[in-house]
Design an enzyme around this catalytic site. Sequence first.
Site, mmCIF file in Angstrom:
data_model
loop_
_atom_site.group_PDB
_atom_site.id
_atom_site.type_symbol
_atom_site.label_atom_id
_atom_site.label_comp_id
_atom_site.label_asym_id
_atom_site.label_seq_id
_atom_site.Cartn_x
_atom_site.Cartn_y
_atom_site.Cartn_z
ATOM 1 N N LYS A 154 -6.356 -0.775 -31.273
ATOM 2 C CA LYS A 154 -5.872 0.643 -30.513
ATOM 3 C C LYS A 154 -7.018 1.498 -31.025
ATOM 4 O O LYS A 154 -7.674 2.473 -30.157
ATOM 5 C CB LYS A 154 -5.361 1.091 -29.894
ATOM 6 C CG LYS A 154 -4.266 0.258 -28.803
ATOM 7 C CD LYS A 154 -3.763 1.159 -28.351
ATOM 8 C CE LYS A 154 -2.739 2.542 -28.947
ATOM 9 N NZ LYS A 154 -1.334 2.075 -29.214
ATOM 10 N N ARG A 200 3.014 7.494 -23.285
ATOM 11 C CA ARG A 200 3.484 6.106 -23.449
ATOM 12 C C ARG A 200 4.986 5.887 -23.217
ATOM 13 O O ARG A 200 5.726 4.719 -23.817
ATOM 14 C CB ARG A 200 4.274 6.631 -24.676
ATOM 15 C CG ARG A 200 3.251 5.980 -26.137
ATOM 16 C CD ARG A 200 3.760 6.625 -27.780
ATOM 17 N NE ARG A 200 3.548 5.490 -28.710
ATOM 18 C CZ ARG A 200 2.448 5.871 -29.669
ATOM 19 N NH1 ARG A 200 1.936 5.963 -28.488
ATOM 20 N NH2 ARG A 200 2.261 4.953 -30.369
ATOM 21 N N ARG A 203 -1.137 -3.271 -43.072
ATOM 22 C CA ARG A 203 -1.028 -1.692 -42.923
ATOM 23 C C ARG A 203 -1.007 -0.636 -43.814
ATOM 24 O O ARG A 203 -0.046 -0.316 -44.286
ATOM 25 C CB ARG A 203 -0.920 -1.456 -41.587
ATOM 26 C CG ARG A 203 -2.230 0.020 -41.164
ATOM 27 C CD ARG A 203 -2.246 0.203 -39.858
ATOM 28 N NE ARG A 203 -1.069 0.740 -39.346
ATOM 29 C CZ ARG A 203 -1.154 0.864 -37.540
ATOM 30 N NH1 ARG A 203 -1.794 1.452 -36.560
ATOM 31 N NH2 ARG A 203 0.124 1.494 -36.899
ATOM 32 N N ARG A 210 2.169 4.774 -44.030
ATOM 33 C CA ARG A 210 2.993 5.075 -43.482
ATOM 34 C C ARG A 210 4.038 5.324 -43.671
ATOM 35 O O ARG A 210 4.706 3.963 -43.434
ATOM 36 C CB ARG A 210 2.039 5.119 -42.188
ATOM 37 C CG ARG A 210 1.383 5.913 -41.849
ATOM 38 C CD ARG A 210 0.197 5.974 -40.365
ATOM 39 N NE ARG A 210 1.732 5.663 -39.062
ATOM 40 C CZ ARG A 210 1.089 5.617 -38.149
ATOM 41 N NH1 ARG A 210 -0.874 5.408 -37.485
ATOM 42 N NH2 ARG A 210 0.904 5.220 -36.681
ATOM 43 N N ARG A 256 10.077 0.323 -33.883
ATOM 44 C CA ARG A 256 8.718 1.114 -32.873
ATOM 45 C C ARG A 256 8.421 -0.067 -31.846
ATOM 46 O O ARG A 256 8.215 0.645 -30.999
ATOM 47 C CB ARG A 256 7.023 1.362 -33.553
ATOM 48 C CG ARG A 256 7.288 2.640 -34.230
ATOM 49 C CD ARG A 256 6.357 2.684 -35.352
ATOM 50 N NE ARG A 256 5.186 2.611 -35.608
ATOM 51 C CZ ARG A 256 3.891 2.260 -35.779
ATOM 52 N NH1 ARG A 256 4.558 1.540 -37.033
ATOM 53 N NH2 ARG A 256 2.812 2.325 -35.877
HETATM 54 P P1 ADP Z 1 1.162 3.674 -33.122
HETATM 55 O O1 ADP Z 1 0.600 2.892 -34.681
HETATM 56 O O2 ADP Z 1 2.113 2.998 -33.314
HETATM 57 O O3 ADP Z 1 0.243 3.785 -32.007
HETATM 58 P P2 ADP Z 1 0.694 6.376 -33.032
HETATM 59 O O4 ADP Z 1 -0.311 7.195 -34.401
HETATM 60 O O5 ADP Z 1 -0.224 6.455 -31.654
HETATM 61 O O6 ADP Z 1 0.750 4.910 -33.628
HETATM 62 O O7 ADP Z 1 1.672 7.682 -32.963
HETATM 63 C C1 ADP Z 1 3.042 7.334 -34.146
HETATM 64 C C2 ADP Z 1 3.982 8.477 -33.705
HETATM 65 O O8 ADP Z 1 3.802 9.518 -33.021
HETATM 66 C C3 ADP Z 1 4.938 7.154 -32.980
HETATM 67 O O9 ADP Z 1 5.379 6.208 -33.482
HETATM 68 C C4 ADP Z 1 5.217 8.445 -31.745
HETATM 69 O O10 ADP Z 1 5.973 9.144 -32.657
HETATM 70 C C5 ADP Z 1 4.808 9.478 -31.900
HETATM 71 N N1 ADP Z 1 3.767 10.048 -30.790
HETATM 72 C C6 ADP Z 1 2.576 9.098 -30.565
HETATM 73 N N2 ADP Z 1 1.995 9.645 -29.013
HETATM 74 C C7 ADP Z 1 3.127 9.759 -28.440
HETATM 75 C C8 ADP Z 1 3.554 10.271 -27.466
HETATM 76 N N3 ADP Z 1 2.364 9.973 -26.321
HETATM 77 N N4 ADP Z 1 5.042 10.187 -26.455
HETATM 78 C C9 ADP Z 1 5.844 10.704 -27.724
HETATM 79 N N5 ADP Z 1 5.346 10.203 -28.670
HETATM 80 C C10 ADP Z 1 4.015 10.068 -29.629
#
Ligand code: ADP
Length: 210
Positions: free
Chosen positions: A13, A88, A127, A153, A164
């Site tokens: 994404k 989310r 990754r 990460r 996750r």
């Molecule tokens: P991913 O690689 O899972 O898409 P992101 O970078 O989007 O990872 O998000 C990493 C973390 O940030 C999530 O696991 C969560 O803890 C937090 N996070 C991101 N967006 C949201 C959201 N909309 N609501 C709650 N927590 C969020």
Amino acid sequence: MRLVLVGPPGAGKGTQAQFLAAHYLIPHISTGDIFRANLKAGTPLGEQAKSFMDRGELVPDSVTNEMVKDRLTHEDAKNGFLLDGFPRNVAQAEVLRDILAEKKTPLHAVLEFALGDEEIIARLSSRRTCRDCGGPSVGLDKCPTCGGEVYQREDDKADVIKRRLEVYTEQTAPIIAFYRNADLLISISAVGSVEAITDQAKSALKNVAQ
Ligand code: ADP
Ligand code: ZN
């Protein structure tokens, strides 16, 4: 264009979001990136988010919704935006709908990147992420975009990946039905080259009224 991207972690994404945002001249708003930037800068918001992120849990809606609401008032979001990682869960989707309804600027489309569980685990565990620009890297020691140092990460480690995925299935996947019912959902496969997926996304969005 007011667009939301949905898809499991590892679907690519973030990468697609950058290309699409540049193509439509709209800001790429990634809640994950905003949290990580705050973490790096040591802000109170970063402090609040850290323990949830490290465990693969969602940051509480009260924190996340306020942050997004504020971000959407910035000047650069006046002519559209691309949201990546928000909403989310269904409660966030409802809050977003209400924020936009109040401004009479509803979403144009929600683009889903579909990917199976095995592929997700394989991608996330290999990754690496750039410390400087936050971009992804697979199988390289340096960032392919800026040459920065890459690291794994905390939440890309095996046990957190598993959590996750559970969180995605339990809390995030239901927004797909929510957006299908709202007649906003467009789904494409997240398997293929980065370029091929960008092309698919653009052609799927061609038919969307703006
Ligand atoms: P991913 O690689 O899972 O898409 P992101 O970078 O989007 O990872 O998000 C990493 C973390 O940030 C999530 O696991 C969560 O803890 C937090 N996070 C991101 N967006 C949201 C959201 N909309 N609501 C709650 N927590 C969020
Ligand atoms: Zn980089």
